[in-house]
Design an enzyme around this catalytic site. Structure first.
Site, PDB file in Angstrom:
ATOM      1  N   GLN A  18       2.015  -6.193  -3.065  1.00  0.00           N
ATOM      2  CA  GLN A  18       2.455  -6.274  -1.670  1.00  0.00           C
ATOM      3  C   GLN A  18       3.752  -5.469  -1.474  1.00  0.00           C
ATOM      4  O   GLN A  18       3.985  -4.535  -2.203  1.00  0.00           O
ATOM      5  CB  GLN A  18       2.628  -7.739  -1.212  1.00  0.00           C
ATOM      6  N   LYS A  22       1.862   1.987  -5.127  1.00  0.00           N
ATOM      7  CA  LYS A  22       2.394   1.383  -6.358  1.00  0.00           C
ATOM      8  C   LYS A  22       1.482   1.657  -7.545  1.00  0.00           C
ATOM      9  O   LYS A  22       1.946   1.962  -8.643  1.00  0.00           O
ATOM     10  CB  LYS A  22       2.560  -0.140  -6.166  1.00  0.00           C
ATOM     11  N   GLY A  71      -4.438  -4.412  -3.812  1.00  0.00           N
ATOM     12  CA  GLY A  71      -5.443  -3.383  -4.068  1.00  0.00           C
ATOM     13  C   GLY A  71      -4.693  -2.134  -4.488  1.00  0.00           C
ATOM     14  O   GLY A  71      -4.044  -1.508  -3.668  1.00  0.00           O
ATOM     15  N   ASP A  90       0.812  -1.217   0.000  1.00  0.00           N
ATOM     16  CA  ASP A  90       0.000   0.000   0.000  1.00  0.00           C
ATOM     17  C   ASP A  90       0.846   1.268   0.000  1.00  0.00           C
ATOM     18  O   ASP A  90       0.439   2.302   0.544  1.00  0.00           O
ATOM     19  CB  ASP A  90      -0.973   0.011   1.195  1.00  0.00           C
TER      20      ASP A  90
END
Ligand code: GDP
Ligand code: IMO
Ligand code: MG
Length: 432
Positions: free
Chosen positions: A226, A16, A40, A13
């Site tokens: 990640q 990216k 996400g 988070d």
């Protein structure tokens, strides 16, 4: 001219999605190479927000090819749902702009169920990981266990029943042990045949495609999911994801040789966040942590969970610079720090009375380390939307310079809002 690998240098988070979207203007192809729809990634383009989990972030730009490499675990239902969701936002996805590796592993319903069952059971004993419950870990286990169903198997109806038997022998033994109903052969066959028609048009021999494109001079952008501290080997094990997230995986997870990877861009948040369980030495459980969470909108894209927030940990990012071979970083969310009186940066830890400069690998030691901080003066001015160094207050520039010095890598890009164009370019990674 070179290729670029984007990796998260913390616990995910880091921003990216925004940076990949920004960089993809300069790329021909954007490749995901590990993880799955546990990711996400958020992009904001002229006020419209796109949330991507499985599809590479470059897919929203017309004329770019998006590739899902062999290292990704693909939930076919999630893939179809994301394609449909994006169609609703005006993004058309066809085999002309998306390819999925035929040797990528599929996530099945039984993987999702096992992930959730394990997490529920562990909740009672206080040992849960806090996974996204998407079946990521169980699917990678089956891949390594050599019983996975892969994308190409959807096209081979003669051999598929045997493969389904093989995976079910394993899963039904587990399910009997856990006291839950077995899964029938027909259920999995129906699940697979119901998605085959939608998925197969995208299948491709991705290593071959990338090799041809590389030879003709295409610019390839690799999009990590990640972060390095969630890496199965280099992360805070067992509170990690089930894939290698470090940059080296871009080669293995796409089939392109490591010599062609090029510039390694570490996406780095100006403070630290983590979602799920696990050690977090600089975590702030006070009003400053609350301030960062509110101002930075730190809620998970996939699960909606509140992200834990803390000071910037230079020792951790220095470690990521080494394990990824980071060439330069994109520093994101500097604007979230606006208005804080003072800013702490962790430069190392105390462990059992000794000073150390990196996070030790053992779970017990990770739980015991105490951060050592330096304190910098904050700034009152707003940096939101700054598009040049000249727009930044002197103290903000000092903070950035201190980060560069402590982690041992330069800032190539600086991000000052979620919007695509609120980005300061220092060094173009494709031209470095
Ligand atoms: P990813 O998983 O690394 O792609 O990051 P996420 O999308 O999960 O989380 C990053 C969040 O920060 C998203 O909501 C982005 O829109 C937002 N974001 C990215 N860069 C910046 C920035 O420079 N400033 C601010 N305020 N928000 C940003
Ligand atoms: P992006 O790509 C942050 C975390 C989960 C959990 C652990 C294991 O958006 O940065 P998993 O479902 O992978 O088995 O969960 O990893 N996690 C993430 N945290 N960002 C992510 O992705 C994450 N993907 C997984 O919260 O702690
Ligand atoms: Mg995310």
């Amino acid at each position: 001219m070179t290729n670029v690998v984007v990796v998260g240098s913390q616990w995910g988070d880091e921003g990216k999605g925004k940076i990949v979207d920004w960089l993809s203007e300069r790329a021909d192809i954007v490749v995901r190479y590990q993880g799955g729809h546990n990711a996400g990634h958020t992009l904001v383009i002229d006020g419209t927000s796109y949330k991507l989990s499985l599809l590479p972030s470059g897919v929203v730009r017309p004329g770019k090819m998006a590739v899902i490499g062999n290292g990704v675990v693909v939930d076919p239902h999630a893939l179809i749902a994301e394609i449909e969701k994006l169609a609703g936002q005006g993004v058309t996805i066809t085999p002309d702009n998306l390819r999925v590796a035929d040797n990528a592993t599929l996530i099945l319903s039984l993987h999702r169920e096992l992930d959730a069952m394990r997490e529920d059971a562990a909740s009672n004993s206080g040992t849960k990981i806090g996974t996204t419950r998407r079946g990521i870990g169980p699917a990678y286990e089956d891949k390594v266990g050599r019983r996975a169903i892969r994308v190409m198997d959807l096209a081979d109806l003669d051999s598929l029943p045997g493969k389904v038997d093989r995976i079910l022998t394993h899963h039904n033994a587990l399910r009997r042990g856990l006291g839950v109903a077995e899964v029938s052969h027909q259920t999995i066959m129906d699940e697979l045949t119901s998605v085959a028609e939608r998925v197969l048009p995208f299948r491709d021999t991705v290593w071959l495609f990338l090799d041809k494109e590389r030879r003709r001079g295409a610019r390839i952008l690799f999009e990590g999911a990640q972060g390095s501290l969630l890496d199965i080997d280099h992360g805070t094990y067992p509170f990690v994801t089930s894939s290698n997230t470090v940059a080296g995986q871009a080669a293995a997870g796409s089939g392109m040789g490591p010599g062609s990877l090029g510039y390694i861009l570490g996406i780095t948040k100006a403070y630290t966040t983590r979602v799920g369980e696990g050690p977090f030495p600089t975590e702030l459980k006070d009003e400053i942590g609350e301030f960062l969470g509110q101002k930075g909108h730190e809620f998970g894209v996939v699960t909606g969970r509140k992200r834990r927030c803390g000071w910037f940990d230079a020792a951790l990012v220095r470690q990521s610079v080494a394990t990824n071979g980071i060439t330069g970083i994109a520093l994101t969310k500097l604007d979230v720090l606006d208005g804080l009186e003072e800013l702490n940066i962790c430069i190392g830890y105390m462990l059992d009375g000794e000073q150390i400069d990196h996070l030790p690998a053992s779970q017990g030691a990770q739980a015991r380390v105490e951060p050592i901080y330096i304190t910098l003066e904050g700034w009152k001015e707003s940096t939101v939307g700054a598009r040049s160094w000249a727009d930044l207050p002197a103290q903000a520039i000092k903070y950035v310079r201190q980060v560069e010095e402590l982690i041992g890598a330069p800032v190539a890009l600086l991000s000052t809002s979620p919007e695509r164009d609120d980005t300061i370019l220092v060094t173009d990674p494709f031209e470095d």
